[in-house]
Design a protein around this motif. Structure first.
Motif, PDB file in Angstrom:
ATOM      1  N   SER A 180     -30.830  36.984 -25.054  1.00  0.00           N
ATOM      2  CA  SER A 180     -30.197  35.601 -24.699  1.00  0.00           C
ATOM      3  C   SER A 180     -29.311  35.909 -23.423  1.00  0.00           C
ATOM      4  N   GLU A 181     -28.451  36.989 -23.359  1.00  0.00           N
ATOM      5  CA  GLU A 181     -27.750  37.332 -22.303  1.00  0.00           C
ATOM      6  C   GLU A 181     -28.449  37.520 -21.022  1.00  0.00           C
ATOM      7  N   LEU A 182     -29.828  37.986 -21.071  1.00  0.00           N
ATOM      8  CA  LEU A 182     -30.551  38.370 -19.928  1.00  0.00           C
ATOM      9  C   LEU A 182     -31.322  37.213 -19.523  1.00  0.00           C
ATOM     10  N   GLY A 183     -31.112  36.098 -20.209  1.00  0.00           N
ATOM     11  CA  GLY A 183     -31.814  35.036 -19.955  1.00  0.00           C
ATOM     12  C   GLY A 183     -33.372  34.826 -20.326  1.00  0.00           C
ATOM     13  N   LYS A 184     -33.627  35.631 -21.124  1.00  0.00           N
ATOM     14  CA  LYS A 184     -35.004  35.557 -21.762  1.00  0.00           C
ATOM     15  C   LYS A 184     -35.062  35.008 -23.186  1.00  0.00           C
ATOM     16  N   ALA A 185     -35.243  33.807 -23.085  1.00  0.00           N
ATOM     17  CA  ALA A 185     -35.039  32.817 -24.162  1.00  0.00           C
ATOM     18  C   ALA A 185     -36.223  33.116 -25.321  1.00  0.00           C
ATOM     19  N   HIS A 186     -37.426  33.226 -24.828  1.00  0.00           N
ATOM     20  CA  HIS A 186     -38.438  33.467 -25.695  1.00  0.00           C
ATOM     21  C   HIS A 186     -38.457  34.627 -26.433  1.00  0.00           C
ATOM     22  N   GLU A 187     -38.026  35.826 -25.874  1.00  0.00           N
ATOM     23  CA  GLU A 187     -37.852  37.148 -26.539  1.00  0.00           C
ATOM     24  C   GLU A 187     -36.629  36.998 -27.507  1.00  0.00           C
TER      25      GLU A 187
END
Length: 746
Positions: free
Chosen positions: A658-665
């Motif tokens: 989430s912090e890396l902006g990867k919502a799907h993962e």
């Protein structure tokens, strides 16, 4: 045998050693590849040594022991601080080693008599010892500014301990190329990850020519070469058979030819050949000697092996040689073999080399006739019971329990009966998952009844009884009957002191005091727990695990963090590389805000045990707090490869993504965390935020509501309120739009 060189593989060997830390040379038995290897490495600037890998003839580390001994001698004379730093590994791995550089006395586990030694090392203990040994050898190489190429003949017979040492020397080398290994595999089964493999083919007739009698006709040379298949061991034997006047070379199978040659010798000649072969530890590279051994009357060979075994064991116990077990293992009478293996097995067990021990004892343990062999009071019976003890502590209760039941039925009056019933009670009460406390208590009570009935007149009656009561106390504590557990421990210690004073059976007295401390800690009476634990330490001051437990206890008490750190430091000082103490100290340091110290401890943990998932996990947590989500994600992923079913870990993976902006993962890992623990409140809260940010407020509100219902953090309520306000605002906006639309003229 003359030196033979197979030119076509020389360059392949040298190139492999240059590129790879471990080269495995696949060769047929008898191919004598050592001269070729020497030729391939002749121009190397590294120290070059040749050792034998068979642990049965060279001790549990095979002839690597000779290399280790040489480094120890140098360090003792020139860098004694290196020996001092590694002493906790060296003195335990080599219990007969004596050095002026050893500054810390041994703990009670290592000084108690066999009858009193009731502690068994955890199976991970061996790795800690080997890490300490590998770091010692690497430090010696650095101090000497030396690089080593170690060629190991018969490497397929390396012990698991020796293989692990090789892996550690490579892994801990930090790309300094201090150690390179060439492992000769005659059995075509040796495997090391990332090793390079070179195949050693057959010798050509020209390469093999130096091993032939020059006076033999060329046709005879051709016959011998073809019959040998280019194998010098076979060619040499056939040449000898030819010289003895056997005209069948090339007509019969080489083995049959050699057997016929042996048939031409008289009994005295064959006995002399057998004796010299056994005295060489069965290492003579002579096919005739090997076949003579294989076909000689077994009882004679067994007698010679028994004599050699007694001499080898005497040399080991005197500290003059490694533990040679070839002769005991080679005895073909299985009952005599078991008798000879009893003492060496106890030695391996006491060091903690369980994998090596069960490498040969597993077959013995499975033999129905051997399981019931002996009087019930013999050393062979003790060997089986010790094996069962270790097996149940390894989580192999389904293996140990049937044997212990079988022993009890076969030898109900054995002097080992209390030990057997103790083992059964602890298997069911501690090591079996899930535990069966009812059955554990039945065995504990049966043990106490048996001791009272059959051992009342025994000279160690009080010790035997208290030892059994100790197991019963453990079960009572697991049943949450803490007062009964404490009473049993206190009464037991009183009996021991009255019967034996505070010197005899001191190890078990310290264990009783320690167990009392553990019960007090369970009921949160920390001052009394600390008092008992410090008393146990006074009994056994050099037992590092007590100090680690003291650190754990003090870390629970506000304001005593500095004392806890001191206890952890003492534990680390007193033990071989002790990852648990580093892991525990990392947790405390992290809590105290010392991220640098905590990360250093976690890195040290991962040096000792790379697959310790908790260290990867805690490292990820610290990196997240440092706002380093990318680095944290790497640690979390490493942890997940080892322990993928931990909900906290899966939840933190979701947060890192989430912090890396990867919502799907992120959502995928949050969902996985909830599959593992549907009541993981933090995950519900974070998943609510993630869904909300993805424009899915309805499902977001569902998770936020569950988080609030489970509770645990006031922020959960704030999350839900924010989502509800957003939904209300959205609803109001839609109503306004609907009203505006309906107010427009048709």
């Amino acid at each position: 045998m003359v030196d033979l060189i197979q030119q076509r593989v020389v360059s392949a060997i040298s190139a492999s050693v240059e590129l790879s830390a471990i080269t495995i040379l696949k060769a047929e038995a008898g191919m004598a590849p050592l001269p070729t290897i020497k030729s391939a490495l002749a121009r190397s600037n590294s120290n070059f040594s040749i050792t034998d890998g068979d642990w049965r003839t060279g001790g549990y580390l095979a002839e690597l022991q000779a290399f280790i001994d040489a480094e120890l001698r140098w360090a003792k004379e020139n860098r004694p601080k290196l020996v001092e730093a590694a002493q906790q590994s060296l003195k335990r791995l080599f219990p007969l080693l004596v050095s002026d550089a050893f500054t810390v006395p041994k703990d009670l586990t290592n000084t108690s008599s066999k009858e009193e030694r009731t502690r068994f090392y955890h199976h991970e203990y061996q790795n800690k010892l080997l890490v300490g040994l590998a770091e010692f050898l690497i430090n010696c190489a650095r101090q000497l500014n030396e690089r080593h190429i170690i060629v190991i003949d018969r490497a397929a017979a390396l012990s698991g301990s020796a293989k692990n040492l090789i892996k550690l020397l490579v892994r801990l080398d930090d790309d300094a190329r201090l150690f390179r290994f060439v492992l000769i595999d005659y059995e075509q089964r040796l495997y090391f990850p990332d090793a390079s493999e070179v195949h050693f083919g057959r010798y050509s007739s020209q390469e093999l020519a130096p091993s032939f009698d020059p006076d033999l006709p060329a046709e005879k040379h051709r016959q011998i070469y073809e019959a040998s298949g280019g194998n010098p061991l076979i060619a040499e034997a056939l040449s000898k058979c030819t010289a003895a006047g056997l005209p069948v070379v090339g007509y019969l199978d080489p083995t049959a030819t050699v057997d016929l040659y042996l048939a031409s010798l008289n009994t005295g000649e064959r006995h002399s050949l057998l004796k010299s072969y056994i005295e060489s530890d069965c290492t003579t590279p002579d096919l005739i000697a090997q076949r003579n051994y294989a076909t000689f009357e077994p009882a004679t060979a067994d007698h010679l092996h028994e004599q050699m075994h007694d001499a080898c064991l005497e040399r080991y116990l005197a500290g003059k040689a490694p533990l040679v077990m070839l002769h005991a293992l080679s005895v073909r009478d299985k009952y005599k073999r078991l008798e000879l293996l009893a003492e060496p097995s106890q030695i391996l067990q006491s060091i903690g080399l369980y994998d090596l021990w069960f490498g040969y004892f597993g077959e013995i343990f499975a033999d129905p006739a051997l399981r019931t062999y002996g009087s019930g009071d013999a050393s062979v019976n003790a060997a089986f019971i010790n094996a069962a003890f270790v097996l149940y502590s390894l989580g192999c209760g389904r293996v140990s329990v049937p044997y212990l039941d079988e022993f009890y039925k076969t030898f109900p009056k054995s002097r080992y009966t209390p030990t057997v019933l103790y083992a059964q009670s602890m298997t069911y009460g501690r090591y079996q998952q899930p535990v069966n406390l009812t059955l554990a208590e039945e065995y504990a009570l049966r043990n106490l009844e048996t001791i009272e009935r059959d051992f009342r007149g025994h000279d160690k009656y009080d010790y035997i009884k208290v030892f059994a009561e100790n197991a019963y106390a453990y079960i009572k504590a697991k049943q949450q009957k803490y007062d009964e557990a404490l009473a049993l421990c206190a009464e037991g210690l009183g009996k021991m002191l009255k019967a034996y004073g505070d010197e005899r059976f001191k190890l078990h007295q310290s264990i009783l005091i320690y167990n009392t401390s553990q019960v007090y800690e369970l009921i949160d009476e920390l001052p009394r727990a600390e008092k008992q634990l410090r008393e146990a330490i006074a009994y056994d001051p050099y037992y590092g695990e007590y100090h680690n437990d003291l650190g754990n206890l003090l870390s629970k008490v506000a304001g005593r963090e500095a004392e806890a750190l001191e206890a952890y430091a003492r534990a680390i000082e007193l033990c071989p590389p002790y990852y648990e103490a580093h892991l525990n100290r990392a947790a405390l340091r992290s809590r105290m805000g010392d991220a640098v110290g905590a990360l250093a401890d976690l890195d040290r943990t991962l040096v000792i045990k790379p697959n310790e998932w908790r260290a990867h996990f805690e490292k990820g947590n610290i990196l997240m707090r440092q706002d380093r989500p990318k680095a944290a994600l790497e640690s979390y992923l490493a942890a997940a490869e080892i322990s993928p079913k931990n909900p906290d870990l899966q939840s933190n993976l979701g947060l890192a993504y989430s912090e890396l902006g990867k919502a799907h993962e992120s959502i995928a890992h949050y969902v996985r965390a909830l599959e593992l623990n549907p009541r993981h409140a933090l995950t519900h809260n974070n998943l609510a935020i993630e869904y909300f940010n993805e424009g899915r407020p309805d499902i977001s509100l569902n998770h936020a509501t569950v988080a609030v219902e489970i509770g645990g953090d006031p922020d959960y309520l704030l999350t839900r309120e924010h989502i509800e306000k957003s939904l209300q605002a959205d609803l109001a906006t839609r109503r306004d739009r609907a009203s505006a639309s309906s107010a427009k003229p048709m």
